[in-house]
Design a protein around this motif. Structure first.
Motif, PDB file in Angstrom:
ATOM      1  N   UNK A 105      19.803  29.411  40.871  1.00  0.00           N
ATOM      2  CA  UNK A 105      20.900  30.391  41.786  1.00  0.00           C
ATOM      3  C   UNK A 105      21.692  29.068  42.564  1.00  0.00           C
ATOM      4  N   UNK A 106      20.909  28.059  43.021  1.00  0.00           N
ATOM      5  CA  UNK A 106      21.736  27.212  43.580  1.00  0.00           C
ATOM      6  C   UNK A 106      22.622  26.339  42.792  1.00  0.00           C
ATOM      7  N   UNK A 107      22.262  26.193  41.649  1.00  0.00           N
ATOM      8  CA  UNK A 107      23.107  25.698  40.661  1.00  0.00           C
ATOM      9  C   UNK A 107      24.538  26.385  40.439  1.00  0.00           C
ATOM     10  N   UNK A 108      24.247  27.526  40.168  1.00  0.00           N
ATOM     11  CA  UNK A 108      25.271  28.731  39.876  1.00  0.00           C
ATOM     12  C   UNK A 108      26.193  28.620  41.173  1.00  0.00           C
ATOM     13  N   UNK A 109      25.732  28.654  42.472  1.00  0.00           N
ATOM     14  CA  UNK A 109      26.523  28.455  43.436  1.00  0.00           C
ATOM     15  C   UNK A 109      27.182  27.372  43.568  1.00  0.00           C
ATOM     16  N   UNK A 110      26.851  26.290  43.118  1.00  0.00           N
ATOM     17  CA  UNK A 110      27.466  24.853  43.110  1.00  0.00           C
ATOM     18  C   UNK A 110      28.669  25.110  42.018  1.00  0.00           C
ATOM     19  N   UNK A 111      28.199  25.474  40.918  1.00  0.00           N
ATOM     20  CA  UNK A 111      29.178  25.513  39.655  1.00  0.00           C
ATOM     21  C   UNK A 111      30.437  26.464  39.969  1.00  0.00           C
ATOM     22  N   UNK A 112      30.123  27.619  40.646  1.00  0.00           N
ATOM     23  CA  UNK A 112      31.501  28.383  41.029  1.00  0.00           C
ATOM     24  C   UNK A 112      32.240  27.684  41.845  1.00  0.00           C
ATOM     25  N   UNK A 113      31.877  26.764  42.770  1.00  0.00           N
ATOM     26  CA  UNK A 113      32.503  26.044  43.924  1.00  0.00           C
ATOM     27  C   UNK A 113      33.148  24.823  43.388  1.00  0.00           C
ATOM     28  N   UNK A 114      33.137  24.560  42.240  1.00  0.00           N
ATOM     29  CA  UNK A 114      33.336  23.164  41.490  1.00  0.00           C
ATOM     30  C   UNK A 114      34.906  22.999  41.531  1.00  0.00           C
ATOM     31  N   UNK A 115      35.509  22.031  41.944  1.00  0.00           N
ATOM     32  CA  UNK A 115      36.786  22.268  42.411  1.00  0.00           C
ATOM     33  C   UNK A 115      37.753  22.097  41.268  1.00  0.00           C
ATOM     34  N   UNK A 116      37.410  21.882  39.955  1.00  0.00           N
ATOM     35  CA  UNK A 116      38.445  21.843  38.636  1.00  0.00           C
ATOM     36  C   UNK A 116      38.858  23.360  38.433  1.00  0.00           C
ATOM     37  N   UNK A 117      38.233  24.229  38.831  1.00  0.00           N
ATOM     38  CA  UNK A 117      38.653  25.526  38.630  1.00  0.00           C
ATOM     39  C   UNK A 117      38.172  25.810  37.382  1.00  0.00           C
ATOM     40  N   UNK A 118      37.599  25.090  36.243  1.00  0.00           N
ATOM     41  CA  UNK A 118      37.169  25.650  34.971  1.00  0.00           C
ATOM     42  C   UNK A 118      36.284  26.650  34.652  1.00  0.00           C
ATOM     43  N   UNK A 119      35.363  26.836  35.787  1.00  0.00           N
ATOM     44  CA  UNK A 119      34.495  28.040  35.487  1.00  0.00           C
ATOM     45  C   UNK A 119      35.345  29.476  36.200  1.00  0.00           C
ATOM     46  N   UNK A 120      35.830  29.025  37.201  1.00  0.00           N
ATOM     47  CA  UNK A 120      36.749  30.241  37.844  1.00  0.00           C
ATOM     48  C   UNK A 120      37.731  30.722  36.560  1.00  0.00           C
ATOM     49  N   UNK A 121      38.216  29.942  36.019  1.00  0.00           N
ATOM     50  CA  UNK A 121      38.901  30.349  34.723  1.00  0.00           C
ATOM     51  C   UNK A 121      38.173  31.192  33.604  1.00  0.00           C
ATOM     52  N   UNK A 122      37.052  30.409  33.333  1.00  0.00           N
ATOM     53  CA  UNK A 122      36.138  31.269  32.278  1.00  0.00           C
ATOM     54  C   UNK A 122      35.810  32.622  32.685  1.00  0.00           C
ATOM     55  N   UNK A 123      35.386  32.492  34.150  1.00  0.00           N
ATOM     56  CA  UNK A 123      35.044  33.792  34.650  1.00  0.00           C
ATOM     57  C   UNK A 123      36.180  35.030  34.728  1.00  0.00           C
ATOM     58  N   UNK A 124      37.549  34.503  34.918  1.00  0.00           N
ATOM     59  CA  UNK A 124      38.572  35.483  34.741  1.00  0.00           C
ATOM     60  C   UNK A 124      38.685  35.929  33.395  1.00  0.00           C
ATOM     61  N   UNK A 125      38.420  35.006  32.317  1.00  0.00           N
ATOM     62  CA  UNK A 125      38.464  35.529  30.926  1.00  0.00           C
ATOM     63  C   UNK A 125      37.228  36.493  30.731  1.00  0.00           C
ATOM     64  N   UNK A 126      36.215  36.827  31.224  1.00  0.00           N
ATOM     65  CA  UNK A 126      35.121  37.163  31.287  1.00  0.00           C
ATOM     66  C   UNK A 126      35.296  38.738  32.230  1.00  0.00           C
ATOM     67  N   UNK A 127      36.483  38.803  32.884  1.00  0.00           N
ATOM     68  CA  UNK A 127      36.883  39.915  33.680  1.00  0.00           C
ATOM     69  C   UNK A 127      36.027  40.199  34.883  1.00  0.00           C
ATOM     70  N   UNK A 128      35.964  39.059  35.564  1.00  0.00           N
ATOM     71  CA  UNK A 128      35.212  38.934  36.821  1.00  0.00           C
ATOM     72  C   UNK A 128      35.891  37.710  37.550  1.00  0.00           C
ATOM     73  N   UNK A 129      35.430  37.500  38.806  1.00  0.00           N
ATOM     74  CA  UNK A 129      35.983  36.433  39.681  1.00  0.00           C
ATOM     75  C   UNK A 129      34.577  35.631  40.194  1.00  0.00           C
ATOM     76  N   UNK A 130      34.857  34.501  40.905  1.00  0.00           N
ATOM     77  CA  UNK A 130      33.637  33.877  41.443  1.00  0.00           C
ATOM     78  C   UNK A 130      33.237  34.642  42.633  1.00  0.00           C
TER      79      UNK A 130
END
Length: 330
Positions: free
Chosen positions: A118-143
């Motif tokens: 869970x701690x790793x996931x929290x750091x991942x969605x806050x990662x500044x490049x925005x890559x994971x946020x964009x991937x989540x958007x493709x999956x129909x959700x948000x950080x």
């Protein structure tokens, strides 16, 4: 659970899954996108939160590929992400984390951080490049939505997936793992003796002993592998080349138990492997328990100082079993 142990186990499990995913594309370096895929497969609250949002390994893989292809197009590069193949991590070597992924995992285990998935996931969605946020958007959700669901499902105890217990003459250790396949698919896989070499690396082939049906009490003979997955020859002592395999319990679709012994070893103490299956969102949760005989008398006293090391090695063994089962469905 000790924070250091929890962080080490989390790092080990995420590393294996992420590098397995990277190996599908012939890569030797796992990045944050592979870490994301590893979290989708994780048995802890981080994986449960992702799967509650309908994110499974298949659509997550597709979203990662589409995001990479879009990034290439934005750079004016007429290319696409290479086609994926089979997982070959266990057959190859030379893998590692990208600096960004390695730093993120270290940060998740830092001061006032739990070090779990869970701690790793929290750091991942806050990662500044925005890559994971964009991937989540493709999956129909948000950080933000993902973190809300994570708050709801997160266990206050972090990662209670490992347990070691002892009783007179016996000891057991248990872990939990997640498999991205249906309950019936996993049951059929674990109940098939011919599939045992897929999840027990000490067995290369299984042959049924004549006159026994595949019901509790049935016996098979296993033989040690002649080579390891990477092609190197296996050096196995003669007395450990044969295994006696017995089907102990078969209760579809929730439980399967196997007993493994060495018929050519004088003091043969069979090891029991129990699999308890529960249907879960996006797949099957498996509770794996290993039971074996404890050394009697003075041998047990001498072994006590080594128990922390033994416990970690046993966890590695069970973890590898769970990972091999998961890999068989990916």
């Amino acid at each position: 659970m000790n924070k250091f142990i929890r962080a080490a186990q989390t790092s080990q499990s995420l590393s294996l899954a992420a590098m397995e995913e990277a190996s599908r594309f012939g890569l030797r370096e796992a990045g944050i996108e592979h870490l994301f895929l590893a979290l989708v497969l994780n048995e802890q609250s981080a994986g449960r939160a992702l799967r509650e949002l309908g994110i499974g390994i298949d659509n997550a893989r597709l979203a990662v590929i589409e995001q990479h292809n879009e990034q290439l197009a934005a750079l004016g590069i007429e290319a696409s992400f290479p086609a994926a193949g089979q997982i070959v991590f266990h057959q190859t070597d030379g893998y590692g984390w990208s600096p960004r992924a390695r730093d993120l995992i270290a940060k998740a285990g830092g001061k006032n951080k739990a070090g779990d998935a869970a701690a790793v996931l929290r750091e991942l969605v806050a990662e500044p490049s925005g890559l994971i946020s964009d991937i989540l958007g493709r999956l129909g959700t948000t950080s933000g939505t993902l973190l809300e669901v994570l708050d709801e499902v997160e266990s206050p105890n972090g990662n209670p997936t490992t347990a070691l217990a002892t009783e007179k003459g016996r000891a057991t250790m248990s872990i939990e793992t997640f498999v991205p396949a249906s309950l019936d698919e996993v049951w059929n896989f674990l109940a098939d003796p011919e599939q045992i070499p897929q999840w027990d690396s000490s067995i290369g082939a299984v042959n049924q002993i004549a006159g026994h049906s595949p019901i509790p009490g049935a016996l098979w003979e296993g033989t040690a592998p002649t080579s390891y997955p990477d092609g190197k020859p296996a050096q196995i002592k003669p007395r450990f080349r044969r295994r006696r395999i017995e089907l102990v319990t078969a209760q579809p679709p929730g439980r399967i138990s196997w007993s493994f012994g060495y018929p050519d070893v004088a003091r043969n103490n069979p090891v029991m492997m129990d699999f308890f299956l529960i249907s879960a969102t996006g797949g099957t949760q498996i509770h794996i328990t290993k039971t074996w005989s404890r050394s009697p008398g003075w041998r047990n006293l001498l072994a006590r100082p080594l128990r922390p090391i033994q416990k970690f090695l046993l966890w590695i063994s069970l973890f590898q079993t769970g990972s091999a089962i998961s890999r068989s469905f990916r």
